[in-house]
Design a protein around this motif. Structure first.
Motif, PDB file in Angstrom:
ATOM      1  N   VAL A 151     -30.907   8.260 -11.145  1.00  0.00           N
ATOM      2  CA  VAL A 151     -30.385   9.426 -10.426  1.00  0.00           C
ATOM      3  C   VAL A 151     -31.261   9.735  -9.216  1.00  0.00           C
ATOM      4  CG1 VAL A 151     -30.025  11.924 -10.571  1.00  0.00           C
ATOM      5  CG2 VAL A 151     -29.203  10.434 -12.404  1.00  0.00           C
ATOM      6  N   HIS A 152     -32.572   9.702  -9.387  1.00  0.00           N
ATOM      7  CA  HIS A 152     -33.481   9.979  -8.269  1.00  0.00           C
ATOM      8  C   HIS A 152     -33.369   8.909  -7.187  1.00  0.00           C
ATOM      9  CE1 HIS A 152     -35.143  13.347 -10.310  1.00  0.00           C
ATOM     10  NE2 HIS A 152     -35.829  12.660 -11.202  1.00  0.00           N
ATOM     11  N   LEU A 153     -33.217   7.659  -7.607  1.00  0.00           N
ATOM     12  CA  LEU A 153     -33.075   6.577  -6.634  1.00  0.00           C
ATOM     13  C   LEU A 153     -31.824   6.784  -5.787  1.00  0.00           C
ATOM     14  CD1 LEU A 153     -33.872   3.810  -5.477  1.00  0.00           C
ATOM     15  CD2 LEU A 153     -32.569   2.752  -7.335  1.00  0.00           C
ATOM     16  N   GLU A 154     -30.726   7.106  -6.435  1.00  0.00           N
ATOM     17  CA  GLU A 154     -29.480   7.289  -5.688  1.00  0.00           C
ATOM     18  C   GLU A 154     -29.541   8.546  -4.825  1.00  0.00           C
ATOM     19  OE1 GLU A 154     -26.166   6.911  -8.343  1.00  0.00           O
ATOM     20  OE2 GLU A 154     -26.750   4.887  -8.958  1.00  0.00           O
TER      21      GLU A 154
ATOM     22  N   TYR B 193     -28.354  -2.559   1.341  1.00  0.00           N
ATOM     23  CA  TYR B 193     -29.553  -3.166   0.773  1.00  0.00           C
ATOM     24  C   TYR B 193     -30.817  -2.705   1.502  1.00  0.00           C
ATOM     25  CZ  TYR B 193     -25.891  -6.319  -0.942  1.00  0.00           C
ATOM     26  OH  TYR B 193     -24.753  -6.835  -1.496  1.00  0.00           O
ATOM     27  N   PHE B 194     -30.651  -2.279   2.758  1.00  0.00           N
ATOM     28  CA  PHE B 194     -31.776  -1.749   3.526  1.00  0.00           C
ATOM     29  C   PHE B 194     -32.266  -0.430   2.932  1.00  0.00           C
ATOM     30  CE2 PHE B 194     -33.191   1.202   6.860  1.00  0.00           C
ATOM     31  CZ  PHE B 194     -34.195   0.482   7.481  1.00  0.00           C
ATOM     32  N   GLN B 195     -31.341   0.373   2.430  1.00  0.00           N
ATOM     33  CA  GLN B 195     -31.720   1.696   1.928  1.00  0.00           C
ATOM     34  C   GLN B 195     -32.744   1.625   0.790  1.00  0.00           C
ATOM     35  OE1 GLN B 195     -28.156   3.940   1.056  1.00  0.00           O
ATOM     36  NE2 GLN B 195     -27.304   3.555   3.082  1.00  0.00           N
ATOM     37  N   PRO B 196     -32.537   0.849  -0.286  1.00  0.00           N
ATOM     38  CA  PRO B 196     -33.572   0.771  -1.314  1.00  0.00           C
ATOM     39  C   PRO B 196     -34.871   0.145  -0.809  1.00  0.00           C
ATOM     40  CG  PRO B 196     -31.779  -0.761  -1.799  1.00  0.00           C
ATOM     41  CD  PRO B 196     -31.319   0.118  -0.680  1.00  0.00           C
TER      42      PRO B 196
ATOM     43  N   LEU C  63     -33.581  -3.390  -6.356  1.00  0.00           N
ATOM     44  CA  LEU C  63     -34.173  -2.156  -6.870  1.00  0.00           C
ATOM     45  C   LEU C  63     -33.123  -1.291  -7.565  1.00  0.00           C
ATOM     46  CD1 LEU C  63     -36.602  -0.272  -7.144  1.00  0.00           C
ATOM     47  CD2 LEU C  63     -36.028   0.675  -4.892  1.00  0.00           C
ATOM     48  N   ALA C  64     -31.890  -1.368  -7.089  1.00  0.00           N
ATOM     49  CA  ALA C  64     -30.817  -0.568  -7.683  1.00  0.00           C
ATOM     50  C   ALA C  64     -30.467  -1.013  -9.097  1.00  0.00           C
ATOM     51  CB  ALA C  64     -29.574  -0.628  -6.798  1.00  0.00           C
ATOM     52  N   TYR C  65     -30.913  -2.201  -9.502  1.00  0.00           N
ATOM     53  CA  TYR C  65     -30.545  -2.740 -10.810  1.00  0.00           C
ATOM     54  C   TYR C  65     -31.662  -2.611 -11.843  1.00  0.00           C
ATOM     55  CZ  TYR C  65     -27.315  -5.025  -7.574  1.00  0.00           C
ATOM     56  OH  TYR C  65     -26.412  -5.273  -6.585  1.00  0.00           O
ATOM     57  N   VAL C  66     -32.822  -2.108 -11.418  1.00  0.00           N
ATOM     58  CA  VAL C  66     -33.963  -2.020 -12.334  1.00  0.00           C
ATOM     59  C   VAL C  66     -33.663  -1.109 -13.512  1.00  0.00           C
ATOM     60  CG1 VAL C  66     -36.292  -1.075 -12.541  1.00  0.00           C
ATOM     61  CG2 VAL C  66     -35.762  -2.648 -10.697  1.00  0.00           C
TER      62      VAL C  66
ATOM     63  N   THR D  46     -21.711   7.817  -9.068  1.00  0.00           N
ATOM     64  CA  THR D  46     -22.372   6.645  -8.518  1.00  0.00           C
ATOM     65  C   THR D  46     -21.480   6.032  -7.451  1.00  0.00           C
ATOM     66  OG1 THR D  46     -23.520   6.178 -10.599  1.00  0.00           O
ATOM     67  CG2 THR D  46     -23.273   4.351  -9.053  1.00  0.00           C
ATOM     68  N   TYR D  47     -22.072   5.708  -6.313  1.00  0.00           N
ATOM     69  CA  TYR D  47     -21.288   5.031  -5.282  1.00  0.00           C
ATOM     70  C   TYR D  47     -21.981   3.733  -4.921  1.00  0.00           C
ATOM     71  CZ  TYR D  47     -24.534   7.163  -1.841  1.00  0.00           C
ATOM     72  OH  TYR D  47     -25.635   7.554  -1.123  1.00  0.00           O
ATOM     73  N   SER D  48     -21.246   2.811  -4.333  1.00  0.00           N
ATOM     74  CA  SER D  48     -21.778   1.463  -4.167  1.00  0.00           C
ATOM     75  C   SER D  48     -21.645   0.917  -2.747  1.00  0.00           C
ATOM     76  CB  SER D  48     -21.057   0.502  -5.130  1.00  0.00           C
ATOM     77  OG  SER D  48     -19.657   0.554  -4.934  1.00  0.00           O
ATOM     78  N   ASN D  49     -21.357   1.794  -1.804  1.00  0.00           N
ATOM     79  CA  ASN D  49     -21.267   1.401  -0.403  1.00  0.00           C
ATOM     80  C   ASN D  49     -21.760   2.550   0.455  1.00  0.00           C
ATOM     81  OD1 ASN D  49     -19.655  -1.266  -0.447  1.00  0.00           O
ATOM     82  ND2 ASN D  49     -18.364   0.107  -1.666  1.00  0.00           N
TER      83      ASN D  49
END
Length: 206
Positions: A55-58, A88-91, A139-142, A168-171
């Protein structure tokens, strides 16, 4: 990576989230090893706290999920930052730590101050090593992988996040004003320091 050391995470609040992420960078600069370190350590805490991490990552994506930041990433990547590339740049930016994430969120041209960005200057993307690229999709999959490891069920974190009412969003979903990041005039106006660090090698509109 240093062996034989552990970190105790009793709660993954926002402060601990950043400390935990930054601790992984202290352990190793290798992106893959950082992922392993994070996955192993997250697997030692409760599933509730693993979900907290996600949640914090997103949430950390939101301030940098902007057209302003997308244009800055596009400048660094010589005009080749697609929607997936920006996602992918964001994480990757989050992985630089709270200080640099916040600094860039204040003004995307501040990316010019990041050591990891400055290390790319003077070389075209084709010269970057894989580990240098400003991408860190994994990082999003950890947290999901750590959650699956504990529950023994695939994609089990999704149910937990749904139960919290978490979307959760993915784009990328920028809500600020779109601008032409291929316009030389707009680049020089919006990103003067990045434009000097990363002069575009491909054609841009005047």
């Amino acid at each position: 990576m240093r062996d034989g050391q552990t970190v105790t995470v009793l709660d993954v609040n926002i402060t601990e989230f950043w400390k935990f992420l930054e601790r992984s960078a202290e352990e190793t600069a290798d992106p893959t090893q950082r992922l392993d370190w994070l996955t192993i350590r997250l697997s030692r805490v409760s599933v509730e706290h693993i979900a907290d991490f996600q949640v914090h990552l997103e949430a950390a994506r939101r301030p940098i999920d902007t057209y302003a930041m997308w244009g800055a990433a596009n400048q660094i990547m010589d005009g080749f930052c697609s929607g997936d590339g920006f996602w992918y740049f964001q994480p990757w930016l989050i992985g630089q730590g709270q200080r640099w994430w916040h600094h860039a969120a204040q003004n995307p041209d501040n990316l010019a101050d990041l050591p990891a960005v400055r290390a790319l200057a003077g070389r075209g993307p084709r010269e970057w090593a894989d580990a240098d690229w400003p991408h860190w999709e994994e990082l999003a999959y950890v947290a999901p992988r750590a959650y699956d490891r504990i529950t023994g069920r695939e994609d089990s974190i999704d149910e937990a996040l749904d139960a919290r009412g978490h979307r959760t969003y993915s784009n990328p979903e920028p809500t600020d004003q779109r601008w032409d990041s291929d316009s030389l005039a707009q680049i020089e106006q919006r990103l003067p320091r990045l434009a000097r660090l990363f002069p575009r090698q491909q054609y841009v509109k005047p």
